[in-house]
Structures are given as structure tokens and as C-alpha cells.
Scaffold this motif. Structure first.
Motif, mmCIF file in Angstrom:
data_model
loop_
_atom_site.group_PDB
_atom_site.id
_atom_site.type_symbol
_atom_site.label_atom_id
_atom_site.label_comp_id
_atom_site.label_asym_id
_atom_site.label_seq_id
_atom_site.Cartn_x
_atom_site.Cartn_y
_atom_site.Cartn_z
ATOM 1 N N PRO A 34 -5.652 7.285 5.280
ATOM 2 C CA PRO A 34 -4.291 7.832 5.369
ATOM 3 C C PRO A 34 -4.283 9.284 5.827
ATOM 4 C CG PRO A 34 -4.553 6.574 3.346
ATOM 5 C CD PRO A 34 -5.920 6.689 3.958
ATOM 6 N N PHE A 60 -4.540 0.481 -0.816
ATOM 7 C CA PHE A 60 -4.913 1.483 -1.817
ATOM 8 C C PHE A 60 -5.910 0.832 -2.768
ATOM 9 C CE2 PHE A 60 -4.493 3.892 -5.726
ATOM 10 C CZ PHE A 60 -4.457 5.197 -5.277
ATOM 11 N N VAL A 74 0.361 5.727 5.800
ATOM 12 C CA VAL A 74 -0.561 4.798 5.134
ATOM 13 C C VAL A 74 -1.029 3.751 6.132
ATOM 14 C CG1 VAL A 74 -0.739 3.036 3.348
ATOM 15 C CG2 VAL A 74 0.495 5.171 2.878
ATOM 16 N N MET A 128 -8.775 11.027 2.671
ATOM 17 C CA MET A 128 -7.463 11.367 3.224
ATOM 18 C C MET A 128 -7.607 12.569 4.132
ATOM 19 S SD MET A 128 -3.872 12.251 1.243
ATOM 20 C CE MET A 128 -3.806 10.607 0.545
ATOM 21 N N HIS A 144 0.359 4.051 -2.853
ATOM 22 C CA HIS A 144 0.094 5.458 -2.528
ATOM 23 C C HIS A 144 1.209 6.363 -3.055
ATOM 24 C CE1 HIS A 144 -2.999 3.976 0.311
ATOM 25 N NE2 HIS A 144 -3.489 5.202 0.255
ATOM 26 N N TRP A 157 0.861 6.810 -6.788
ATOM 27 C CA TRP A 157 -0.256 7.725 -7.066
ATOM 28 C C TRP A 157 0.137 9.165 -6.794
ATOM 29 C CZ3 TRP A 157 -3.512 10.126 -3.126
ATOM 30 C CH2 TRP A 157 -4.580 10.841 -3.665
ATOM 31 N N SER A 196 0.822 -1.203 0.000
ATOM 32 C CA SER A 196 0.000 0.000 0.000
ATOM 33 C C SER A 196 0.857 1.254 0.000
ATOM 34 C CB SER A 196 -0.938 0.000 1.211
ATOM 35 O OG SER A 196 -1.823 1.098 1.158
#
Length: 288
Positions: A283, A164, A160, A253, A24, A27, A20
Motif C-alpha cells: 500500500p 491486509f 490499498v 508501506m 486497513h 487498523w 482489505s
């Protein structure tokens, strides 16, 4: 986050959050157009001193024992290095399978905090798991090293705490009107990360005094930066109000400052940052 092409640095280990963290980080790298770097850090712990067997072993026996201990440490170090390389290769393949560019991979030795401080000038954003290897099952607990890492860094840190699944479309910016949080607004408006997201600017007051002027000023700053802003003024316990709002609004988030009070006050009353990290189910992007 500034506009220089510094790295999005993903810290990986053998924890369940590592995949994850990579997802993240990839991304985030795409949203801010920054290169991705993968870091695996090896901390060497001193082996416990062997029991004093000098009265039971002759000179040759002691020398043989010491030689075996040295060889054991060398084999252990080699194994840790090879395990780390395998983790980095797994993370690299995960990035490539999602269409990302081939990331730089790095293995360092020493404490993670020291490694990150040494690399700070090249870091744009740090991405870490909420708990490291060996602590995956300790829910509602913050990783042993996480607080020291966040305090040591002067860069944003994305913590995190879940897989994700889909990119967040809504972010919640926790705002209290302090100098640190106003500085955070400037960081938000300067970053391309927030463009196109629904930004919920949320303030929690403990009494009934109106906060309209403060919130209007903050919302105006964000809107001038071209952001889509929804403002909300809440009452009650700050942590509970923010977490309830996040759940009710489908926030993906949370954005907030980190460790804004003195260590003495946090010792007496507890750290709001640590409580949010421990209890948030999405997150957290911590601005430093």
C-alpha cells in the motif's frame, strides 16, 4: 494527518479490494485514535437514448415505451441502493468481528470525487482500493477514478493494493528534498501513526553528488519527532530503486507525496505517482 478527531473514511464497492480497504482503515483508525466511517457511492450514468422509433410507433406506443424506460431506470436505481446497503452491512460486520467500534455508514449519489470534496472537512485520511469494481483483473493499471480523486483531495490518501495480513512494521518515506517533501516530513512527525514503526527515509539521486547534508537534516527532523529512522541514499532510476529497496528491506508501506510536478511535465514525461501506484506491491500512503 492532523490531530483533530476527523474520520478515517473507507470507500467500499464490489471490488476484491473492499475487504482489505476496510481492514486497513480499521487498523489506521486504531493507530491514530480516530472514528471510522464507511462510504458507498452510487454513480448514476445516463441511459443511452433509445433509437428513434417515431416512424414505426404510434403515439400510444411511444408513451408506453417511455413509461417502461422510466420504470426500468427506477428499478435499476433501487437495486443499486440495495446492493450498496448490503456492501455497507458486510463491511460493518467485518469491523465488528475484528473488535472495532460500530462504524458510521453512509451512502451518497453522484461522482465519487464530488462526494469526497463535499466531505473533505470531516476526513482525516481516505482509504481506497487501487482499482474499483469491474477492473479487478487489470493488474499494473490504476483505477479510472483514482487519479482524479487524489488530485481533488487535500487529505492523505491510502491506496490499498493487497490483502491486509499483518500490520506493517516498516514504512519507507520517499524523500527528494523538495519543498513538498519537506512539508511531508512535518506531516509525518505530527502524526501518531508512525510512532513505534521502523521508518526508512530513502532518497534516490540520478548522479554521484552527495546528498548527506540534505538527508541528515531530514533524518534529524524525524528523530526530533520521536521516530525510529533509518536513512538510505540510493542511485539510479527512482521508481526501480524505491521498489527494489522496498522488496529487499521488507517494507510494508510506502509514504510519498503525490503529483508534485505540473500537469504539463507529467504529460510529457509521465506521472511518477501513477507509476508507483501501478507497480508497488504494498500500500501507498500519499501525502497531499
Amino acid at each position: 494527518m492532523d490531530s483533530h478527531r476527523k474520520n478515517i473514511l473507507a470507500c467500499i464497492d464490489g471490488s476484491t479490494f473492499s475487504d482489505s480497504v476496510v481492514d486497513h482503515a480499521l487498523w489506521m483508525a486504531g493507530r491514530v485514535d480516530a472514528p471510522l466511517k464507511l462510504l458507498h457511492n452510487i454513480e448514476h450514468h445516463d441511459s443511452p437514448a433509445p433509437t428513434d422509433l417515431s416512424g414505426n410507433l404510434g403515439l400510444d406506443g411511444r408513451e408506453e415505451l417511455l413509461r417502461e424506460l422510466v420504470e426500468l431506470d427506477a428499478r435499476r436505481s433501487k437495486l443499486l441502493i440495495e446492493q450498496g446497503k448490503a456492501m455497507l452491512e458486510h463491511a460493518r460486520n467485518r469491523v465488528l468481528s475484528q473488535g472495532g467500534q460500530d462504524p458510521e455508514r453512509l451512502q451518497r449519489h453522484g461522482t465519487l470525487a464530488d462526494s469526497l470534496i463535499d466531505m473533505e472537512e470531516e476526513i482525516r485520511l481516505l482509504v481506497v482500493g487501487v482499482r474499483g469494481e469491474g477492473h479487478d483483473n487489470q493488474e499494473d493499471r490504476v483505477g479510472a477514478q483514482l487519479e482524479s480523486i487524489i488530485r481533488a483531495m487535500h487529505r492523505p490518501v491510502l491506496v490499498v493494493n493487497r490483502p491486509f495480513e499483518t500490520p506493517p512494521e516498516k514504512v519507507m518515506i520517499a524523500y527528494d528534498g523538495s519543498e513538498a517533501s519537506r512539508k511531508g516530513l512535518d506531516m509525518v512527525t505530527l502524526s501518531p501513526f508512525y510512532q513505534g514503526l521502523e521508518c526508512h527515509l530513502v532518497h534516490v539521486g540520478r548522479d554521484s553528488r552527495p546528498d548527506e547534508a540534505m538527508m541528515e537534516e531530514a533524518a534529524h527532523i524525524l528523530k526530533q519527532g520521536g521516530l525510529n529512522v533509518i536513512s538510505a541514499s540510493l542511485r539510479g532510476d527512482v521508481e526501480k530503486a524505491l521498489l527494489d529497496y522496498q522488496a529487499e528491506q521488507g517494507i510494508g508501506m510506502v509514504v510519498m507525496g503525490a503529483f508534485g510536478h505540473s500537469r504539463i511535465r507529467e504529460l510529457l514525461f509521465g506521472s511518477f505517482t501513477n507509476r508507483m501506484i501501478a507497480h508497488s506491491r504494498v500500500p501507498l500512503l500519499l501525502l497531499r
